[in-house]
Design an enzyme around this catalytic site. Sequence first.
Site, PDB file in Angstrom:
ATOM      1  N   GLU A 530       0.802  -1.225   0.000  1.00 54.70           N
ATOM      2  CA  GLU A 530       0.000   0.000   0.000  1.00 54.70           C
ATOM      3  C   GLU A 530       0.835   1.276   0.000  1.00 54.70           C
ATOM      4  OE1 GLU A 530      -3.964  -1.817   2.218  1.00 54.70           O
ATOM      5  OE2 GLU A 530      -2.290  -1.078   3.424  1.00 54.70           O
ATOM      6  N   LYS A 598       5.713  -2.187   1.475  1.00 52.90           N
ATOM      7  CA  LYS A 598       5.133  -2.259   2.809  1.00 52.90           C
ATOM      8  C   LYS A 598       5.160  -3.669   3.398  1.00 52.90           C
ATOM      9  CE  LYS A 598       0.832  -1.684   5.401  1.00 52.90           C
ATOM     10  NZ  LYS A 598      -0.605  -1.346   5.358  1.00 52.90           N
ATOM     11  N   GLN A 599       4.794  -4.663   2.585  1.00 54.50           N
ATOM     12  CA  GLN A 599       4.543  -5.989   3.131  1.00 54.50           C
ATOM     13  C   GLN A 599       4.629  -7.029   2.023  1.00 54.50           C
ATOM     14  OE1 GLN A 599       0.505  -5.879   4.626  1.00 54.50           O
ATOM     15  NE2 GLN A 599      -0.352  -5.334   2.673  1.00 54.50           N
TER      16      GLN A 599
END
Length: 825
Positions: A530, A598-599
Amino acid sequence: MRYSKQKVLGNQDNQLSVPKHCKLSLIKYRMKPDVSKSSISPSALKSNFSMMLLLVFLALLGMLETNARAAEDVTCSDIGNTVMSENEMVLSHGDREEKVPLDIDARVWTVTPGVTVLSSDTIPNDTRVLPTIGNGHIATVVKTDTLCMNGLYNGYAIKTHRALLPAILVRNVSMDGNVTSKYSLDLKNGLFLESHVGESVSVTLKTYAHRSIPQLMVTELLVQNHNEAPIKVKLGGGAPVVTDDLDNTLSGDKSPPLGKDRRVFFGRVKEFEYSWNETRNVTMVYSPIPPYVCVGPNRRLARLFLLSVDSNPQTANTQFTKGVDLFFNNSLESQHIQSWQTLWSKGRMEVSGNDELATLIYSSLYYILSSLPLSEHPDFIGLSPGDLAHGLMYNGHVFWDQETWMYPPIQLLHVEIGKAIIKTRTRTLDNAKHQAMMRGYNGAMYPWESAFSGYDVTPVPPYFQFEKHITGDIAFAVRQYIYLTRDTDFLLHERGNEMIRDIADFWASRAVFNKMTTLYDINDVMPPDEYHHQVNNSVYTNLVAKLSLELPGFVDEFLGQPSKQLYKDVANSMNIPFDKGQRYHPEYDGYVQGEEVKQADVILLGFPLMMSMPEDVRKNDLRIYENATPGGPAMTWGMFSIGYIELNNSADAARLFKRQEGNVAAPYNVWTENADGTGAVNFITGMGGFLQSLLFGYGGFRLRPDRIDFHGRLPPSTSSFNITGLDYLRGSIDFYFTKDTTTVRLTKAAEFTLTLKYDERTVSLIQNENHMFTTKRASIVPELPPPPTTRTPASSSSTVGVRNSTNSVSFWSVLLIISVLCKTL
C-alpha cells in the site's frame, strides 16, 4: 430504599418534610396557607420553591452517601456460623440459593500450568496486551468496560464502526488480608481466571463467553472459606451506562418486572451505514451486581453473574433463563468447556520439545476461533484484523485479511467454520453487484472495507478507489473451499456458482485489451503493497484476477455445465509482469528494484497463489523483496518463511519464522500489527499468517483440484509436529511428523476413498489405521467419479464485456460518492 409519599408544602406545620435520619441541617420555611393573600412576591415564591427543591435533592444525596458508607462498613457478622459439610457447596444467583453435593468436575477450580495456560502474577496496566474472550457473537477484552456484538455497527458510511456496548460484568474481586494472586487465560477451556489465595480462604473469578450459548457472557465467583468467621468479598462491576455509540434518548436501563434476578438494558445505535431511517437494537439482560458478597464460615459458594446479549429481546431473556437453569443443574460451565474440547478435538496443531511455540500455536488458534461462530450462520458479518473484541481496530471492518490470512488455516482444521467465512461474501453478493454497476463494470465488485451492509465503508480515498484485489482474494478463497469440499449444495443452492461467475464477469470487464502487447492490462490499482497506488499491472492483482477467471472453468467441468469462452480468453492473455533479464517479477509496471515496499506482495505469487515458476525466479523474488521490506505487518515474515522452505533453505526459513515472534506481547500472547507494538491489537491477521507458516510451510500442505500434497518438516527447536483433524471431502486425517518419519491416520471416512501416494507407492487409507513412511513429498488422492457430461456451451464472443478503458465512471457512481461525502463531512 423506598420512602412514604410526603407533601413538601402544606403539611401541618407548613414545613419542608425530610426523612428524620438524614444528617443534613435544613432551614425551615414558614409560609401562609393562603398564598394569594401573602405579601411575598411571585418572584420570591418562585425563588423559595427552587431553593426547597434543591434542599430535597441534597437530602436525598445525603441518604445515598450514608447508605453507601453503611454498605462499606458491613462486616458480614450477621452471616452466622452455618457449617457446611465437606461434600456440599452453595449455588447462588440473585436471591436464589441452593445447597448441592460438591461436584469437583462440574467446574474449573484452578488451572494447571501447561502449554494451554498463560498466567501472570499481576494484571498488566496496559489494556492493549490484555486477552480477549469471545464466541463469534459477543466478545470483550478482560478487565475493560466495553464489549462488542457481531453485526452491530454505528455511524454513517465511512464513519461506521463496531458499536461499543457496556460490559455489565464483574470485572474485579478483592478481600482483606494478604493474598497471593494469579491471572490466567485457560486456552483449552476458553476461560479467564482471576484467583486470590489467603489464609484458609480462596477466591476465584471466572469469565467466559459461552461457546454453545453465544448470547451469554458468564462471570462466576467461587469462594472457599475454611475460616471460623465469615468473609466479605468486594466486587467491582460494570455499570449499565449508555456508551457514545448508543442513542441516549432511547437507550438505558429499561428493567420491566421480569424478576428479581435480572435487569434489562436496551440500546439503539445512533446511525446506520447507508439508511437514514434504519437502526439496529440490542437488548442486554443482566444479573444485578452488589458491591460485595458475604460468605459464612466453612462454606463453599459459587455465585453466578450473567449477561445475555442479542438483537432480539425475547432471545436475550430466554437464553438468560436457560443459563441460570443450567447453572443450578451444575452444567453451565461444563457445556461451555465441552464445546471447546470438541473444537480442539476436531482440529488443532501441536509441537513437542518447544513449549513456548506450542503455547503460541494454541493461543493463535484460540483468538481466531473466539471471533468465529461454531458453524455457518446467516448473521455472521466476518473477521476484522483486530478480532471481535477490539471494535475500534480498523473500525471492525472486514478486509482481504479474512480470506487471505485468517481463512486458510481455519478451512483445513474446521471446514464447517470455514464455510461460515465464505458465506459472509454470498450474504453481500447483491450489494457487490450493485457496486460494480455503479462503477461501470459487470458482475460483482467487493469493497476494500465492508461492515454490516456490504457496501464500501473505506474511509481513506486511495484505498476506496484503487485497492481492488480483494475481489480476486475472495474468489481464491472460494476456490480453496471447493477443492477441499466439492460442496455442490454451496455451488447450486447457496449462490456459490453465481458468485464465482459474477467475480469473473467483473475482472473480464475491468481488464483492458492492449493492442500493442496483445495482453490484458489492469490499470489504476493499489497492490497489497500500500505504499504505492494508482499503478498499472500489479503482478499480484493481475494473477488473482487470472485465477478468478479460471475458476468458472473448473466448476463448469465439475458440475457438467457449459463454459464461457470469454473467461478463458482474458485469463490466458492476462499480463503478468516479468523481467526476463533479471529473472524476477516486478511488483508493477515501472517498479524500480530496491524501492521500499510495505509488506508481502510479489512473494505471494509462489504461495498462496501457487504460481508455477523456475526455482531461480522464486529465489530472486524472495531475495529482492526481503531486502526491500525493512518492516511490515506480522504476516509478512510467515510468507517469506514458506518460500524458503519450498527452496529447502531451512536456515532462512527458521530465521524468518522466528521473526514473527517479535509481534507477540507477554503475558497473554496478544499480537500487535507491528513489531514495535503499534497498529492493530490482538492482530489475528498476523496470527493467521503464523499458522499458515506452520501448516503450509513446515507441513508443506498444498490444495490441488484433485489431491492434497504435503511434505512434513519440523519447526525450529521441536521434536515432533502434529496436525489433528485436517478436513478433506467430509473426512478427517491426522498427521504426525518427526525428524525422519511421517505417520498418516484417517480418523473419519471421507465421501470418496482416499489413497496415500509417495514415491511409486499407493496405499488405501483405512479408518483408524496408521501408515508410517520415511518423510518425503506425498499426496492424499481421492478416487473421484468422472465429471458429468458437459452440455453444449452457449455461444459467446471473446470480446463481449471487455472494456477498452478503465477511465469511465458511471453517473450513479458519482452520485453515490457525492451523497456519502455530503453526509459525512
